[in-house]
Scaffold this active site. Structure first.
Site, PDB file in Angstrom:
ATOM      1  N   LYS A  22      26.094   2.088  33.065  1.00 26.72           N
ATOM      2  CA  LYS A  22      26.670   0.899  33.328  1.00 26.72           C
ATOM      3  C   LYS A  22      27.166   0.536  34.831  1.00 26.72           C
ATOM      4  O   LYS A  22      26.812  -0.360  35.497  1.00 26.72           O
ATOM      5  CB  LYS A  22      27.785   0.475  32.175  1.00 26.72           C
ATOM      6  CG  LYS A  22      28.592  -0.596  32.487  1.00 26.72           C
ATOM      7  CD  LYS A  22      29.967  -0.806  31.583  1.00 26.72           C
ATOM      8  CE  LYS A  22      30.989   0.049  32.153  1.00 26.72           C
ATOM      9  NZ  LYS A  22      32.067  -0.530  33.072  1.00 26.72           N
ATOM     10  N   ASN A  23      27.836   1.538  35.236  1.00 32.07           N
ATOM     11  CA  ASN A  23      28.548   1.348  36.676  1.00 32.07           C
ATOM     12  C   ASN A  23      27.417   1.598  37.716  1.00 32.07           C
ATOM     13  O   ASN A  23      27.684   0.865  38.756  1.00 32.07           O
ATOM     14  CB  ASN A  23      29.666   2.521  36.717  1.00 32.07           C
ATOM     15  CG  ASN A  23      30.723   2.409  35.686  1.00 32.07           C
ATOM     16  OD1 ASN A  23      30.857   1.079  35.192  1.00 32.07           O
ATOM     17  ND2 ASN A  23      31.636   3.059  35.723  1.00 32.07           N
ATOM     18  N   CYS A 116      44.426  -5.345  35.576  1.00 34.31           N
ATOM     19  CA  CYS A 116      43.644  -5.564  34.228  1.00 34.31           C
ATOM     20  C   CYS A 116      44.381  -4.561  33.201  1.00 34.31           C
ATOM     21  O   CYS A 116      45.348  -3.999  33.635  1.00 34.31           O
ATOM     22  CB  CYS A 116      42.192  -5.130  34.314  1.00 34.31           C
ATOM     23  SG  CYS A 116      42.106  -3.150  34.617  1.00 34.31           S
ATOM     24  N   ARG A 121      44.990  -3.241  39.730  1.00 32.26           N
ATOM     25  CA  ARG A 121      43.779  -2.745  40.589  1.00 32.26           C
ATOM     26  C   ARG A 121      43.793  -3.500  42.115  1.00 32.26           C
ATOM     27  O   ARG A 121      42.809  -4.602  41.977  1.00 32.26           O
ATOM     28  CB  ARG A 121      42.426  -2.711  39.548  1.00 32.26           C
ATOM     29  CG  ARG A 121      42.722  -1.735  38.489  1.00 32.26           C
ATOM     30  CD  ARG A 121      41.710  -2.007  37.702  1.00 32.26           C
ATOM     31  NE  ARG A 121      40.259  -1.326  37.680  1.00 32.26           N
ATOM     32  CZ  ARG A 121      39.367  -1.055  37.027  1.00 32.26           C
ATOM     33  NH1 ARG A 121      39.333  -1.817  35.891  1.00 32.26           N
ATOM     34  NH2 ARG A 121      38.232  -0.423  37.308  1.00 32.26           N
ATOM     35  N   ASP A 304      37.354   7.743  32.792  1.00 37.49           N
ATOM     36  CA  ASP A 304      36.745   7.023  31.771  1.00 37.49           C
ATOM     37  C   ASP A 304      36.392   8.005  30.584  1.00 37.49           C
ATOM     38  O   ASP A 304      35.857   7.328  29.483  1.00 37.49           O
ATOM     39  CB  ASP A 304      35.309   6.324  32.546  1.00 37.49           C
ATOM     40  CG  ASP A 304      35.634   5.318  33.265  1.00 37.49           C
ATOM     41  OD1 ASP A 304      36.713   4.914  33.369  1.00 37.49           O
ATOM     42  OD2 ASP A 304      34.683   4.798  34.034  1.00 37.49           O
ATOM     43  N   ARG A 396      30.983  -4.073  26.237  1.00 33.69           N
ATOM     44  CA  ARG A 396      31.092  -4.265  27.631  1.00 33.69           C
ATOM     45  C   ARG A 396      30.337  -2.908  28.141  1.00 33.69           C
ATOM     46  O   ARG A 396      29.805  -2.898  29.375  1.00 33.69           O
ATOM     47  CB  ARG A 396      32.209  -4.146  27.950  1.00 33.69           C
ATOM     48  CG  ARG A 396      33.326  -5.627  28.032  1.00 33.69           C
ATOM     49  CD  ARG A 396      34.348  -5.417  28.866  1.00 33.69           C
ATOM     50  NE  ARG A 396      34.200  -4.793  30.111  1.00 33.69           N
ATOM     51  CZ  ARG A 396      35.086  -4.001  30.762  1.00 33.69           C
ATOM     52  NH1 ARG A 396      36.426  -3.770  30.067  1.00 33.69           N
ATOM     53  NH2 ARG A 396      34.659  -3.485  31.916  1.00 33.69           N
TER      54      ARG A 396
HETATM   55  C1  UD1 Z   1      35.164   2.508  38.914  1.00 34.43           C
HETATM   56  C2  UD1 Z   1      34.396   2.063  37.678  1.00 34.43           C
HETATM   57  C3  UD1 Z   1      35.252   2.530  36.389  1.00 34.43           C
HETATM   58  C4  UD1 Z   1      36.300   3.903  36.764  1.00 34.43           C
HETATM   59  C5  UD1 Z   1      36.785   4.040  38.344  1.00 34.43           C
HETATM   60  C6  UD1 Z   1      37.305   5.233  38.347  1.00 34.43           C
HETATM   61  C7  UD1 Z   1      32.867   0.388  38.022  1.00 34.43           C
HETATM   62  C8  UD1 Z   1      32.165  -0.640  37.698  1.00 34.43           C
HETATM   63  N1  UD1 Z   1      34.056   1.063  37.494  1.00 34.43           N
HETATM   64  O1  UD1 Z   1      36.327   1.397  38.929  1.00 34.43           O
HETATM   65  O2  UD1 Z   1      34.827   2.491  35.132  1.00 34.43           O
HETATM   66  O3  UD1 Z   1      37.151   4.048  35.782  1.00 34.43           O
HETATM   67  O4  UD1 Z   1      35.859   3.560  38.957  1.00 34.43           O
HETATM   68  O5  UD1 Z   1      36.695   6.350  38.413  1.00 34.43           O
HETATM   69  O6  UD1 Z   1      32.123   1.535  38.541  1.00 34.43           O
HETATM   70  N2  UD1 Z   1      42.528   1.380  44.198  1.00 34.43           N
HETATM   71  C9  UD1 Z   1      43.547   0.658  45.329  1.00 34.43           C
HETATM   72  N3  UD1 Z   1      43.081   0.139  46.167  1.00 34.43           N
HETATM   73  C10 UD1 Z   1      41.723  -0.409  46.313  1.00 34.43           C
HETATM   74  C11 UD1 Z   1      40.787   0.155  45.394  1.00 34.43           C
HETATM   75  C12 UD1 Z   1      41.225   0.978  44.287  1.00 34.43           C
HETATM   76  O7  UD1 Z   1      44.518   1.186  45.199  1.00 34.43           O
HETATM   77  O8  UD1 Z   1      41.127  -1.146  47.088  1.00 34.43           O
HETATM   78  C13 UD1 Z   1      43.060   2.314  43.263  1.00 34.43           C
HETATM   79  C14 UD1 Z   1      42.960   1.610  41.616  1.00 34.43           C
HETATM   80  O9  UD1 Z   1      44.068   0.957  41.346  1.00 34.43           O
HETATM   81  C15 UD1 Z   1      42.737   2.862  40.910  1.00 34.43           C
HETATM   82  C16 UD1 Z   1      42.232   3.841  41.839  1.00 34.43           C
HETATM   83  O10 UD1 Z   1      42.323   3.279  43.308  1.00 34.43           O
HETATM   84  O11 UD1 Z   1      44.385   3.379  40.621  1.00 34.43           O
HETATM   85  C17 UD1 Z   1      40.595   3.838  41.512  1.00 34.43           C
HETATM   86  O12 UD1 Z   1      40.034   2.786  41.424  1.00 34.43           O
HETATM   87  P1  UD1 Z   1      38.486   2.620  41.933  1.00 34.43           P
HETATM   88  O13 UD1 Z   1      37.894   4.125  42.118  1.00 34.43           O
HETATM   89  O14 UD1 Z   1      38.317   1.632  43.059  1.00 34.43           O
HETATM   90  O15 UD1 Z   1      37.806   2.124  40.614  1.00 34.43           O
HETATM   91  P2  UD1 Z   1      36.930   0.983  40.499  1.00 34.43           P
HETATM   92  O16 UD1 Z   1      35.940   0.943  41.715  1.00 34.43           O
HETATM   93  O17 UD1 Z   1      37.507  -0.200  40.126  1.00 34.43           O
END
Ligand code: UD1
Length: 421
Positions: A22-23, A116, A121, A304, A396
């Protein structure tokens, strides 16, 4: 509202073939916006999140055909630069169109994805990266708008190895002028899949899978055909299902190296896991032992998989300490597991799980995708019947979940209805 009704206690056996990741799909589909040609993608799971991303691409003007598990995306005629609030609210990953749109068209506008249920996030790391590449970012009226005449390569060091920020910045840099170096990048297998997809399209990217990624900008990108990597979280979920049900299961379509942290931890509980080229055999024939684990960026234990392995700990012998380091509010399944007889205490980012001999079936509600699969796992091992409500969360991220489980001998039905039982 659809629900699952599960009767627990069956020992499971047989073979299950898992779906494409999915990701991985959710980042490769926005990457199609970079191409002037046609992108053909195989092993695309038919999940509600994938349909939302399809709609995001269509609302930008791309033509998308989705037959079986193959998706064909033609982004030659992109007509809009804006993703509406309705779609960004449905799925946070819709923010991944920002990088490709800015890179190819110098413009992108999307409703702020917001928080969320698993925690706030923010997108600060994504946006800081875009600014370093020369984009002007305006945040107002609930929208984020990016503009650039032409992005320029630059050096970016992430504060935290965010998966989404790494993907968005890679995509933004592909058509930028000059070279971009991204440090403290996330190392997840989905980023390697994105690199392979983009390089087949004509980009010059090196280093995905390490924490330094180098992207040399190119002028334009063409057609590509690609097969999505297997879903490592679906694999970990089925591994946990096999472990908890004292089963003998062969899980097909897995890349074991993508699951090393999970395999190592589940092995520590006493389960036998045999790795083969394209899958794993899991044999569990005794009560598992409690273990401690912490979620970390890849190659550490994935956030996850935290909820699913917590259920395994809930019925294992002894006490386990689980620490959630990635998201601040990812223990919503705990209250529901307590309804089923689990003995779990939450202290900030730590859960203390005292293993009980049995869980008992109950009515439970899921708050997010992985909490949902965790409650299904609990239902499969509990005494009596469990009803899992709000299963649209599970849709999802798990393709044909109940069919795959029934193929292994589980008693699980999808039902409609508004009443609790
Ligand atoms: C992706 C995955 C999700 C997984 C996550 C962590 C997809 C579609 N989703 O989500 O399933 O749980 O990686 O492995 O691939 N953060 C910030 N600032 C930013 C971006 C992130 O502070 O600009 C923080 C977030 O709040 C969170 C952490 O970094 O606490 C990890 O987030 P991130 O690695 O970005 O996850 P996603 O890409 O949203």
């Amino acid at each position: 509202m659809e629900k699952y009704v599960i009767v627990g206690g069956n020992s499971l056996s047989g073979k299950v073939r898992l779906s494409g990741g999915k990701n991985s799909v959710l980042t490769i589909l926005p990457a199609c916006l970079l191409s002037k040609g046609v992108c053909t993608i195989h092993d695309v799971p038919r999940l509600s999140d994938v349909f939302v991303m399809k709609e995001v691409l269509e609302c930008l003007g791309a033509r998308v055909d989705f037959s079986g598990n193959t998706m064909v995306v033609d982004s030659s005629q992109v007509t809009s630069i804006e993703v509406p609030d309705r779609l960004t609210r449905l799925m946070r990953a819709s923010n991944l169109v920002m990088g490709p749109m800015l890179s190819r068209f110098g413009q992108a506008k999307l409703a702020y994805p917001g928080g969320c249920s698993i925690g706030s996030r923010p997108m600060d790391q994504h946006l800081r990266g875009m600014k370093t590449l020369g984009a002007q970012i305006i945040e107002k009226h609930g929208y984020i708008e990016g503009k650039a005449t032409k992005l320029q390569g630059g050096e970016i060091c992430l504060d935290f190895p965010s998966v989404g920020a790494t993907e968005n910045i890679i995509m933004a840099a592909t058509l930028a002028k000059g070279t971009t170096i991204l440090r403290n990048a996330a190392r997840e297998p989905e980023i390697v899949d994105l690199q392979n997809f983009l390089n087949s399209m004509g980009t010059k990217i090196k280093g995905a899978g390490t924490d330094i990624i180098r992207i040399e900008g190119v002028r334009e990108l063409g057609s590509v055909e690609h097969t999505i990597i297997p879903d490592r979280i679906e694999a970990g979920t089925f591994l946990t299902i096999a472990a908890i049900n004292q089963s003998d299961i062969y899980i097909d379509n897995i890349i074991p190296e993508h699951l090393e942290a999970v395999i190592a931890k589940v092995r520590e509980t006493g389960v036998e896991i045999y790795e083969e080229a394209n899958g794993i055999r899991v044999i569990s024939n005794q009560r598992t032992k409690g273990i401690d684990f912490k979620t970390m960026p890849f190659p550490g234990f994935p956030t996850d998989m935290q909820a699913q392995v917590m259920v395994l700990m809930a019925v294992s012998e002894g006490t386990s300490i689980i620490t959630e380091n990635i998201f601040e509010n990812r223990f919503k399944h705990v209250d529901e597991l307590r309804r089923m007889g689990a003995d779990i205490r939450v202290e900030g980012r730590v859960c203390i799980v005292k293993g009980v001999k049995k869980l008992s079936g109950a009515y439970v509600e899921t708050s997010d995708l992985r909490a949902g699969s965790a409650l299904v796992i609990a239902g499969l091992v509990a005494e009596g019947a469990t009803v899992v409500a709000n299963i649209y969360h599970i849709d999802r991220g798990y393709e044909n979940f109940e069919q795959k489980l029934r193929g292994l001998g589980a008693q699980i039905l999808r039902v409609n209805g508004t009443k609790e039982r």
